[in-house]
Design a protein around this motif. Sequence first.
Motif, PDB file in Angstrom:
ATOM      1  N   GLY A  62       3.292 133.796 -37.521  1.00  0.00           N
ATOM      2  CA  GLY A  62       2.176 134.033 -36.609  1.00  0.00           C
ATOM      3  C   GLY A  62       1.418 135.301 -36.940  1.00  0.00           C
ATOM      4  N   SER A  63       2.151 136.309 -37.414  1.00  0.00           N
ATOM      5  CA  SER A  63       1.519 137.577 -37.756  1.00  0.00           C
ATOM      6  C   SER A  63       0.604 137.426 -38.968  1.00  0.00           C
ATOM      7  CB  SER A  63       2.601 138.630 -38.043  1.00  0.00           C
ATOM      8  OG  SER A  63       2.031 139.897 -38.284  1.00  0.00           O
ATOM      9  N   LEU A  83       3.899 141.034 -44.970  1.00  0.00           N
ATOM     10  CA  LEU A  83       5.222 140.444 -45.194  1.00  0.00           C
ATOM     11  C   LEU A  83       6.274 141.521 -45.442  1.00  0.00           C
ATOM     12  CD1 LEU A  83       4.280 137.483 -47.580  1.00  0.00           C
ATOM     13  CD2 LEU A  83       4.883 137.313 -45.158  1.00  0.00           C
ATOM     14  N   LEU A  84       5.957 142.452 -46.329  1.00  0.00           N
ATOM     15  CA  LEU A  84       6.920 143.503 -46.678  1.00  0.00           C
ATOM     16  C   LEU A  84       7.171 144.430 -45.502  1.00  0.00           C
ATOM     17  CD1 LEU A  84       5.682 144.421 -50.280  1.00  0.00           C
ATOM     18  CD2 LEU A  84       7.616 142.974 -49.648  1.00  0.00           C
ATOM     19  N   GLY A  85       6.125 144.705 -44.730  1.00  0.00           N
ATOM     20  CA  GLY A  85       6.289 145.573 -43.577  1.00  0.00           C
ATOM     21  C   GLY A  85       7.210 144.980 -42.529  1.00  0.00           C
ATOM     22  N   PHE A 192      -0.667 117.839 -36.492  1.00  0.00           N
ATOM     23  CA  PHE A 192      -0.996 119.113 -35.865  1.00  0.00           C
ATOM     24  C   PHE A 192       0.266 119.923 -35.588  1.00  0.00           C
ATOM     25  CE2 PHE A 192      -4.789 116.741 -35.230  1.00  0.00           C
ATOM     26  CZ  PHE A 192      -5.812 117.679 -35.210  1.00  0.00           C
ATOM     27  N   GLU A 193       0.185 121.214 -35.857  1.00  0.00           N
ATOM     28  CA  GLU A 193       1.334 122.103 -35.622  1.00  0.00           C
ATOM     29  C   GLU A 193       0.809 123.429 -35.101  1.00  0.00           C
ATOM     30  OE1 GLU A 193       4.049 125.386 -36.660  1.00  0.00           O
ATOM     31  OE2 GLU A 193       2.204 124.915 -37.713  1.00  0.00           O
ATOM     32  N   LEU A 194       1.360 123.858 -33.971  1.00  0.00           N
ATOM     33  CA  LEU A 194       0.885 125.088 -33.335  1.00  0.00           C
ATOM     34  C   LEU A 194       1.817 126.232 -33.666  1.00  0.00           C
ATOM     35  CD1 LEU A 194      -1.051 126.518 -31.401  1.00  0.00           C
ATOM     36  CD2 LEU A 194       0.449 125.837 -29.525  1.00  0.00           C
ATOM     37  N   VAL A 195       1.258 127.279 -34.239  1.00  0.00           N
ATOM     38  CA  VAL A 195       2.057 128.466 -34.546  1.00  0.00           C
ATOM     39  C   VAL A 195       2.173 129.303 -33.291  1.00  0.00           C
ATOM     40  CG1 VAL A 195       2.152 130.590 -35.867  1.00  0.00           C
ATOM     41  CG2 VAL A 195       1.376 128.511 -36.961  1.00  0.00           C
ATOM     42  N   GLN A 196       3.379 129.518 -32.851  1.00  0.00           N
ATOM     43  CA  GLN A 196       3.612 130.327 -31.675  1.00  0.00           C
ATOM     44  C   GLN A 196       3.558 131.799 -32.033  1.00  0.00           C
ATOM     45  OE1 GLN A 196       3.881 129.153 -28.636  1.00  0.00           O
ATOM     46  NE2 GLN A 196       3.733 127.026 -29.307  1.00  0.00           N
ATOM     47  N   LYS A 197       2.751 132.552 -31.322  1.00  0.00           N
ATOM     48  CA  LYS A 197       2.633 133.970 -31.614  1.00  0.00           C
ATOM     49  C   LYS A 197       3.280 134.763 -30.496  1.00  0.00           C
ATOM     50  CE  LYS A 197      -1.655 133.055 -33.989  1.00  0.00           C
ATOM     51  NZ  LYS A 197      -1.656 131.655 -33.660  1.00  0.00           N
ATOM     52  N   ARG A 202       2.763 143.863 -35.420  1.00  0.00           N
ATOM     53  CA  ARG A 202       2.381 144.991 -36.244  1.00  0.00           C
ATOM     54  C   ARG A 202       0.892 144.987 -36.457  1.00  0.00           C
ATOM     55  NH1 ARG A 202       3.223 145.058 -40.951  1.00  0.00           N
ATOM     56  NH2 ARG A 202       3.748 147.214 -41.348  1.00  0.00           N
ATOM     57  N   ARG A 203       0.310 146.118 -36.496  1.00  0.00           N
ATOM     58  CA  ARG A 203      -1.133 146.249 -36.751  1.00  0.00           C
ATOM     59  C   ARG A 203      -1.356 146.974 -38.049  1.00  0.00           C
ATOM     60  NH1 ARG A 203      -4.000 142.712 -33.783  1.00  0.00           N
ATOM     61  NH2 ARG A 203      -3.263 142.679 -31.652  1.00  0.00           N
TER      62      ARG A 203
END
Length: 203
Positions: A62-63, A83-85, A192-197, A202-203
Amino acid sequence: MSEPLASVQGEGANLVLSDPKHQSRFELGVCMAVYQWDNLQTAVDNQWGGADSEDKRDWMVGSVVELFETSNYVDSDDIEDRLLGIMEDEFGVSIEDNTATPVAVSIIQLYKECAEGNFSHVDELYAKYQEKESKRKAGLLPVNKVQTEGSDEEDEDEEEGDDDEEMNDAPASSSSSDPSEPQGPIVDEDGFELVQKKGNRRR
């Protein structure tokens, strides 16, 4: 600083695909690319992120999707840094083998393909994921074990526990007794697939 290996730029405020089906398939593609990153799978297998390691993996997906929702320009370096963070912050693992690079490049390519209505790559990744999970659940794939600095303390605790029990035989491996299996993405009959966030991103 070197140029990113791949990038995409939109004309609007963000990179969300206007066709809901295209966006859904892209999100599934991100999920598949992240799920098939071996270093992340190892971290989940060993629960380096704690008991909710699988949830943290989904949150990572989701990120990454969020990068495309909040900007009209995303490159492979942005994705790799994200990804690394997360691997370091949530799983306590510092990845320095450049394996995140092809994952990031693949995600950019998946975006471009899905924007054009080409889902063949997404379908291929999903088929490979299903095949791999079938083998994993059948016990045909071993749980990845990698010695890291973060696991030394856990190993010492396990050794102390073994000494206290004074067992004559070596303890049986627990690699195949993990009661939880990654459920993976849920896709309906229309694809259809919903990504749950989840919160605290992280920003």
